[in-house]
Write a protein that holds these residues in place. Structure first.
Motif, PDB file in Angstrom:
ATOM      1  N   ASP A  57       0.830  -1.202   0.000  1.00 54.25           N
ATOM      2  CA  ASP A  57       0.000   0.000   0.000  1.00 54.25           C
ATOM      3  C   ASP A  57       0.868   1.256   0.000  1.00 54.25           C
ATOM      4  O   ASP A  57       0.614   2.207  -0.747  1.00 54.25           O
ATOM      5  CB  ASP A  57      -0.910   0.022   1.241  1.00 54.25           C
ATOM      6  CG  ASP A  57      -2.061  -0.968   1.160  1.00 54.25           C
ATOM      7  OD1 ASP A  57      -2.249  -1.587   0.083  1.00 54.25           O
ATOM      8  OD2 ASP A  57      -2.777  -1.130   2.168  1.00 54.25           O
ATOM      9  N   ALA A  60       2.483   1.783  -3.363  1.00 55.22           N
ATOM     10  CA  ALA A  60       1.506   2.244  -4.350  1.00 55.22           C
ATOM     11  C   ALA A  60       1.224   3.738  -4.170  1.00 55.22           C
ATOM     12  O   ALA A  60       1.135   4.486  -5.156  1.00 55.22           O
ATOM     13  CB  ALA A  60       0.211   1.441  -4.222  1.00 55.22           C
ATOM     14  N   ARG A  61       1.109   4.174  -2.913  1.00 56.17           N
ATOM     15  CA  ARG A  61       0.891   5.611  -2.656  1.00 56.17           C
ATOM     16  C   ARG A  61       2.083   6.440  -3.136  1.00 56.17           C
ATOM     17  O   ARG A  61       1.919   7.492  -3.768  1.00 56.17           O
ATOM     18  CB  ARG A  61       0.718   5.859  -1.151  1.00 56.17           C
ATOM     19  CG  ARG A  61      -0.644   5.538  -0.603  1.00 56.17           C
ATOM     20  CD  ARG A  61      -0.792   6.107   0.809  1.00 56.17           C
ATOM     21  NE  ARG A  61      -1.892   5.462   1.510  1.00 56.17           N
ATOM     22  CZ  ARG A  61      -1.752   4.395   2.311  1.00 56.17           C
ATOM     23  NH1 ARG A  61      -0.558   3.858   2.492  1.00 56.17           N
ATOM     24  NH2 ARG A  61      -2.792   3.870   2.909  1.00 56.17           N
ATOM     25  N   THR A  64       2.236   6.456  -7.065  1.00 60.64           N
ATOM     26  CA  THR A  64       1.118   7.238  -7.609  1.00 60.64           C
ATOM     27  C   THR A  64       1.404   8.725  -7.421  1.00 60.64           C
ATOM     28  O   THR A  64       1.200   9.541  -8.335  1.00 60.64           O
ATOM     29  CB  THR A  64      -0.199   6.850  -6.907  1.00 60.64           C
ATOM     30  OG1 THR A  64      -0.443   5.452  -7.116  1.00 60.64           O
ATOM     31  CG2 THR A  64      -1.371   7.637  -7.479  1.00 60.64           C
ATOM     32  N   ASP A  77      -0.329   2.981 -10.409  1.00 56.18           N
ATOM     33  CA  ASP A  77       0.455   2.786  -9.177  1.00 56.18           C
ATOM     34  C   ASP A  77       1.821   2.172  -9.464  1.00 56.18           C
ATOM     35  O   ASP A  77       2.556   1.801  -8.551  1.00 56.18           O
ATOM     36  CB  ASP A  77      -0.323   1.952  -8.152  1.00 56.18           C
ATOM     37  CG  ASP A  77      -0.367   0.464  -8.509  1.00 56.18           C
ATOM     38  OD1 ASP A  77       0.012   0.098  -9.643  1.00 56.18           O
ATOM     39  OD2 ASP A  77      -0.797  -0.335  -7.654  1.00 56.18           O
ATOM     40  N   GLU A 129      -6.885  -3.195  -6.344  1.00 58.74           N
ATOM     41  CA  GLU A 129      -5.745  -2.363  -6.740  1.00 58.74           C
ATOM     42  C   GLU A 129      -6.235  -1.030  -7.294  1.00 58.74           C
ATOM     43  O   GLU A 129      -5.739   0.045  -6.928  1.00 58.74           O
ATOM     44  CB  GLU A 129      -4.907  -3.108  -7.784  1.00 58.74           C
ATOM     45  CG  GLU A 129      -3.779  -2.299  -8.393  1.00 58.74           C
ATOM     46  CD  GLU A 129      -3.136  -2.991  -9.586  1.00 58.74           C
ATOM     47  OE1 GLU A 129      -3.264  -2.467 -10.722  1.00 58.74           O
ATOM     48  OE2 GLU A 129      -2.495  -4.050  -9.408  1.00 58.74           O
ATOM     49  N   TYR A 130      -7.235  -1.091  -8.191  1.00 62.64           N
ATOM     50  CA  TYR A 130      -7.767   0.136  -8.793  1.00 62.64           C
ATOM     51  C   TYR A 130      -8.391   1.050  -7.737  1.00 62.64           C
ATOM     52  O   TYR A 130      -8.125   2.256  -7.702  1.00 62.64           O
ATOM     53  CB  TYR A 130      -8.816  -0.188  -9.871  1.00 62.64           C
ATOM     54  CG  TYR A 130      -9.593   1.044 -10.250  1.00 62.64           C
ATOM     55  CD1 TYR A 130      -9.026   2.027 -11.056  1.00 62.64           C
ATOM     56  CD2 TYR A 130     -10.873   1.279  -9.728  1.00 62.64           C
ATOM     57  CE1 TYR A 130      -9.704   3.199 -11.348  1.00 62.64           C
ATOM     58  CE2 TYR A 130     -11.555   2.443 -10.022  1.00 62.64           C
ATOM     59  CZ  TYR A 130     -10.964   3.400 -10.827  1.00 62.64           C
ATOM     60  OH  TYR A 130     -11.631   4.564 -11.098  1.00 62.64           O
ATOM     61  N   THR A 133      -5.701   2.785  -5.652  1.00 60.19           N
ATOM     62  CA  THR A 133      -5.002   3.838  -6.391  1.00 60.19           C
ATOM     63  C   THR A 133      -5.898   5.040  -6.586  1.00 60.19           C
ATOM     64  O   THR A 133      -5.470   6.192  -6.419  1.00 60.19           O
ATOM     65  CB  THR A 133      -4.514   3.310  -7.756  1.00 60.19           C
ATOM     66  OG1 THR A 133      -3.798   2.084  -7.564  1.00 60.19           O
ATOM     67  CG2 THR A 133      -3.602   4.306  -8.447  1.00 60.19           C
ATOM     68  N   THR A 137      -5.342   9.372  -5.195  1.00 59.15           N
ATOM     69  CA  THR A 137      -5.077  10.448  -6.161  1.00 59.15           C
ATOM     70  C   THR A 137      -6.383  11.119  -6.567  1.00 59.15           C
ATOM     71  O   THR A 137      -7.460  10.513  -6.485  1.00 59.15           O
ATOM     72  CB  THR A 137      -4.369   9.897  -7.417  1.00 59.15           C
ATOM     73  OG1 THR A 137      -4.071  10.981  -8.314  1.00 59.15           O
ATOM     74  CG2 THR A 137      -5.224   8.871  -8.144  1.00 59.15           C
ATOM     75  N   VAL A 141      -7.143   7.309 -13.174  1.00 57.51           N
ATOM     76  CA  VAL A 141      -6.242   6.160 -13.049  1.00 57.51           C
ATOM     77  C   VAL A 141      -6.393   5.263 -14.272  1.00 57.51           C
ATOM     78  O   VAL A 141      -7.506   4.884 -14.643  1.00 57.51           O
ATOM     79  CB  VAL A 141      -6.569   5.358 -11.768  1.00 57.51           C
ATOM     80  CG1 VAL A 141      -5.714   4.088 -11.692  1.00 57.51           C
ATOM     81  CG2 VAL A 141      -6.344   6.221 -10.524  1.00 57.51           C
TER      82      VAL A 141
END
Length: 356
Positions: A57, A60-61, A64, A77, A129-130, A133, A137, A141
């Motif tokens: 996580d 990914a942050r 992104t 991501d 996952e989507y 993400t 943001t 995406v």
């Protein structure tokens, strides 16, 4: 196909022209994420499933946000939760099993799977996952997903009559997944088919698979097809019949030697042009990338042009990947300004209509 690109134009976009900027998908993983994976796989380490989830996580942050800082219009991501592009999905599709690592190039290996029984859709592959993400943001995406032809070609087929039958069965599963992604809010899906241009006689199989994939997908959902390496003259213009909005093509790596392939007949879809070479660990200058972007204007008018790197960036040093993205975005904005000012003379040869 519909003109669904403008939904990704930022509200505060300063130019009349809009060249959508994006990444293909993968991005270098932070070194600490690889270390976290080692700890998670070490039975003696005090690093459990929750710790591993938190690490993914966090990564990914971070990535992104890195895409946001580079200025990209649509973000990914960086595929922080994914391994190799076939392996990741094969682990999530009933019917695949694994035999051990196979060498693919250089010192790179991947766990080449076998299809040993009928493939079946179990649980979602990418929706979580989507959603994560999208929550990290405010920008749109893009969701890359490995296409059924590559999922079939890069596996041992021990269950279906031929790879075409396997690809069609997988296409139905990809369609299920995309419907779930759309329900979750996704509006930009990219199908990755790197195997296509290496075995071009099968473009009809890919076309049929794509028809199955996009069945009942709303027109406002943008569908892209990413193809890298290979001889494009062996799949063009046939690919123009594919039911996708954009073709994302690797051309910078070959110094645009294959650019002329797409000039005749007329390129009727959007072109996501690779304008930075992911095989070179140096950051191209803004000026160089501007010249590369202008090469795309030899094929399509500005309203059909999208700007991206050639391919996934995961094998580059992270600071190089970021530099390429930052310069790419700046170059795109500069070209937009020049287009607004009428400083770019767009002269394209009059091509044969694509349906002739």
């Amino acid at each position: 196909m519909s003109d669904n690109k403008d939904q990704f134009r930022p509200e505060d976009h300063e130019h009349d022209h809009f060249l959508l900027t994006s990444v293909v998908g993968s991005y270098p993983k932070p070194k600490w994420l690889n270390r976290a994976k080692e700890l998670y796989e070490d039975d003696e380490a005090d690093f459990d499933e929750d710790n591993w989830q938190e690490a993914k996580d966090d990564a990914a942050r971070v990535i992104t946000n890195e895409h946001e800082r580079a200025g990209l219009d649509t973000v990914v991501d960086g595929e922080m939760r994914r391994t190799e592009m076939v392996e990741f999905f094969a682990h999530r599709i009933d019917g695949y099993e694994f035999n051990g690592p196979v060498k693919v190039w250089g010192h790179n290996y991947f766990d080449k799977p076998s299809v040993v029984s009928e493939v079946e859709y179990d649980e979602s592959w990418l929706v979580d996952e989507y959603k994560f993400t999208a929550s990290a943001t405010n920008r749109p995406v893009k969701v890359p997903i490995t296409g059924p032809y590559t999922l079939a070609s890069w596996a041992f087929n021990e269950a279906y009559e031929d790879d075409a039958e396997l690809a069609y069965a997988l296409a139905d599963l990809v369609n299920e997944e995309i419907e779930k992604l759309v329900d979750a809010g996704a509006r930009y899906i990219q199908i990755d088919e790197p195997a296509l241009a290496t075995t071009p006689d099968d473009h009809a199989i890919v076309g049929e698979a794509l028809e199955r994939i996009v069945a009942d997908i709303p027109e406002d959902v943008r569908i892209g097809l990413h193809v890298c390496y290979g001889d494009y003259s062996r799949i063009y213009p046939e690919i123009l019949e594919f039911p996708v909005d954009e073709f994302d093509l690797e051309l910078a790596n070959g110094d645009y030697e294959q650019l002329d392939v797409f000039k005749d007949p007329e390129f009727t879809a959007d072109l996501a042009l690779g304008v930075t070479d992911v095989h070179v660990a140096e950051v191209e200058s803004v000026e160089q990338i501007e010249e590369n972007i202008k090469k795309g204007l030899e094929i399509v008018p500005p309203e059909q042009l999208v700007v991206s790197p050639d391919c996934g960036l995961k094998l580059l040093p992270r600071e190089v990947a970021y530099g390429k993205m930052e310069n790419m975005v700046q170059a795109a904005r500069n070209v937009e300004a020049d287009l607004d000012a009428g400083n770019i003379d767009i002269e394209r040869e009059t091509p044969t209509p694509a349906d002739d």
